[in-house]
Design an enzyme around this catalytic site. Structure first.
Site, PDB file in Angstrom:
ATOM      1  CE  LYS A 126     -14.935 -24.767  -6.268  1.00 28.32           C
ATOM      2  NZ  LYS A 126     -15.382 -24.788  -5.020  1.00 28.32           N
ATOM      3  CB  SER A 206     -14.885 -28.268  -3.754  1.00 25.04           C
ATOM      4  OG  SER A 206     -15.639 -27.111  -3.414  1.00 25.04           O
ATOM      5  CB  SER A 230     -15.153 -25.807  -0.543  1.00 23.32           C
ATOM      6  OG  SER A 230     -15.562 -27.235  -0.215  1.00 23.32           O
TER       7      SER A 230
END
Length: 545
Positions: A126, A206, A230
């Protein structure tokens, strides 16, 4: 990890492919022949394995005997990123050194000196995880300049374990902590990530890019981060596995923060085995808990019999699971939870219905506490980077850069954080103390009252349509108890509502990561709910939200 622990784990990996198959694994795969190189880039077949379903132990067994190389595996994933990712927009960039990393791993395998189960395995990160050789932006143009000076600690552990750092994934900008009505999966740097199952649906946030990339088989594993939901919501909504570890098991050093009291990175994968092996590397023996005690993650993974649970259908017999239904997520999700409970019961588990206390109070307190913590932690992180040096400068940057406003213009959370009480303020300290107490009691009391091994709930509703003007439709309370308590939670595929995946969220008590993974592997084996995405442009309006 102690040397004998690593040796034992490596031995297990050699045996596991002979006794356990990944959920939904296709039978009859054969060693590749001359035609393998001629397969289209979209193909999931490489070196006699199907990337959709192969596990890390199976890949290691092939690399150890020379029938597959890390270089070939890495090339296959790079080809798929080039061919498939334009439809989902999950991968921001690939590493210019990925093939060199893979070649080095192949040399170690030929010399009989692999560094462990992740040696040669392609991993996506990420883009809020610092990498010294690639930009780390948190999706914001404010951080899009020079890369960080150093890797995040977890990246150092992956490199030391021989993993191939394949690239960076898109995310909800600032991990969805900027606007009051954000759109998950959107960032000014990367644009909008789409759900691979239905392209006009949202991937949840996210860690949206990490989850979508895994669903599309663009890497073997990925790293996500979570403050509340997330990791586990994107995993559920994209039909993959996601683990939010206990707080402190994985170092947050070098990860763009929201709250040190709740933030954690964690592994995402297409199966529980791969998630567990990745956690063993991310945890590492030098990772410490917030109270200073050493992590038990790596030894616990073997002690809990994870591999045994993954390979034996009877792994659920005698387990007690509490079902927290959450009917607010819709009748179709509730019906899926009923079918899931029946399947687990048929496998020998005892499923009892539970309710979770204190949830309204947690909802009242969590957001105000996070505002104070974000202001403290982002002001500590930004001076380590070029660009805005504190939250005030970051707010001004967004006001003066139109590209930061192309999906949604708001930065209400930034502005509220700027005005929030300091983390030394008695009001804040009382909030966080009450949050910690009530969140832990909400899990501990229910598990003790019903003698449970875990609490289960839906991880997500069916994915809503992506709409910048409306923002997310994502009030999903299941992740909050474990997120606020710092306890582990694990999302595994449970099934579908129409074409849209729904995950089963499992949570357990403090430091029960290994036991939760063991149970999750047995649940995964029993439900066998994974199926490959079809990249549909849309679905009938009857399944929209």
């Amino acid at each position: 990890m102690k040397k004998r622990s690593l040796a034992a784990l490596t031995a297990i990996l050699v045996v596991v492919p002979l006794v356990a198959a990944a959920p939904g694994q296709r039978a009859g795969a054969t060693e590749s022949g001359p035609g393998d190189a001629a397969r289209p880039a979209e193909s999931t077949l490489v070196g006699g394995v199907d990337l959709d379903t192969v596990t890390i132990p199976e890949l290691q067994a092939r690399m150890n005997r020379g029938s597959l190389s890390s270089l070939r595996l890495t090339l296959a994933y790079l080809r798929r990123i080039k061919a498939v990712d334009p439809r989902i927009n999950a991968v921001l960039r690939t590493s210019p050194t990925a093939l060199r990393q893979a070649a080095a791993s192949d040399l170690r395998h030929r010399l009989g000196k692999p560094r462990g189960p992740l040696d040669g395995i392609p991993v996506l990160l990420k883009d809020n995880v610092n990498t010294r050789d690639m930009p780390t932006t948190a999706g914001s143009l404010a951080l899009a300049g020079s890369p960080p000076d150093t890797d995040a600690e977890l990246v150092g552990k992956l490199r030391a374990a021989g993993a191939v750092i394949l690239g960076k994934t898109n995310l909800s900008e600032w991990a969805n902590f900027r606007a009051a009505k954000p759109t998950s999966g959107w960032s000014a740097v990367g644009g909008q990530t789409n759900n691979p199952y239905v392209l006009d649906r949202n991937p949840c946030g996210s860690s949206s890019g990490s989850a979508a990339a895994l669903a599309a088989s663009l890497a073997q594993v990925a790293i996500g981060t979570e403050t509340d939901g997330s990791i586990v919501c994107p995993a559920g909504m994209n039909g993959v596995v996601g683990l939010k570890p206990s707080l402190g098991v994985v170092s947050q050093s070098g990860v763009v923060p929201i709250s040190a009291e709740q933030d954690t990175a964690g592994p995402m994968a297409r199966n529980v085995i791969d998630a567990a092996l990745t956690l063993a590397v991310l945890g590492g023996r030098d990772t410490v808990r917030t109270d200073g005690a050493p992590s038990r993650t790596e030894a616990g993974l073997m002690d809990a019999g994870l591999m045994d649970a993954a390979g034996r259908p009877g792994g659920l017999r005698g387990k007690r699971i509490g079902l927290w239904r959450l009917p607010s997520l819709g009748a179709e999700v509730d019906a899926l939870m009923t079918r899931t409970a029946e399947r687990l019961t048929d496998a020998g588990a005892e499923v009892v219905e539970v309710s979770m206390p204190y949830q309204e109070r947690l909802a009242e307190l969590e957001f105000p506490a996070l505002l104070s913590e974000f202001h403290r932690d982002i002001d500590a992180y930004l001076p380590t980077r070029e660009g805005p040096q504190d939250l005030t400068e970051l707010i001004e940057f967004n006001r003066t850069h139109p590209r930061e406003q192309t999906c949604f213009a708001g930065q209400e959370l930034f502005e509220q954080a700027l005005a929030a009480p300091s983390t030394t303020d008695p009001e804040y300290l009382a909030m966080r103390a009450e949050l910690t107490d009530l969140s832990r009691r909400s899990i501990d009391e229910v598990m003790a009252a019903h003698d449970l091994d875990a609490i289960a709930s839906p991880a997500n509703p069916p994915a809503w349509t992506t709409d910048c003007a409306r923002g997310d439709n994502d009030v999903i309370p299941s992740s909050t108890p474990a997120a606020v308590a710092g306890y582990p939670s694990l999302s595994v595929p449970a099934g579908f509502v129409g074409e849209l995946p729904v995950g089963l969220l499992l949570m357990a008590g403090d430091r029960q990561d290994a036991e939760l993974l063991s149970l999750g592997a047995a649940v995964e084996h029993r439900l066998d709910a994974w199926r490959a995405p079809r990249y549909l442009p849309s679905t009938p309006s009857g399944t929209s939200r």
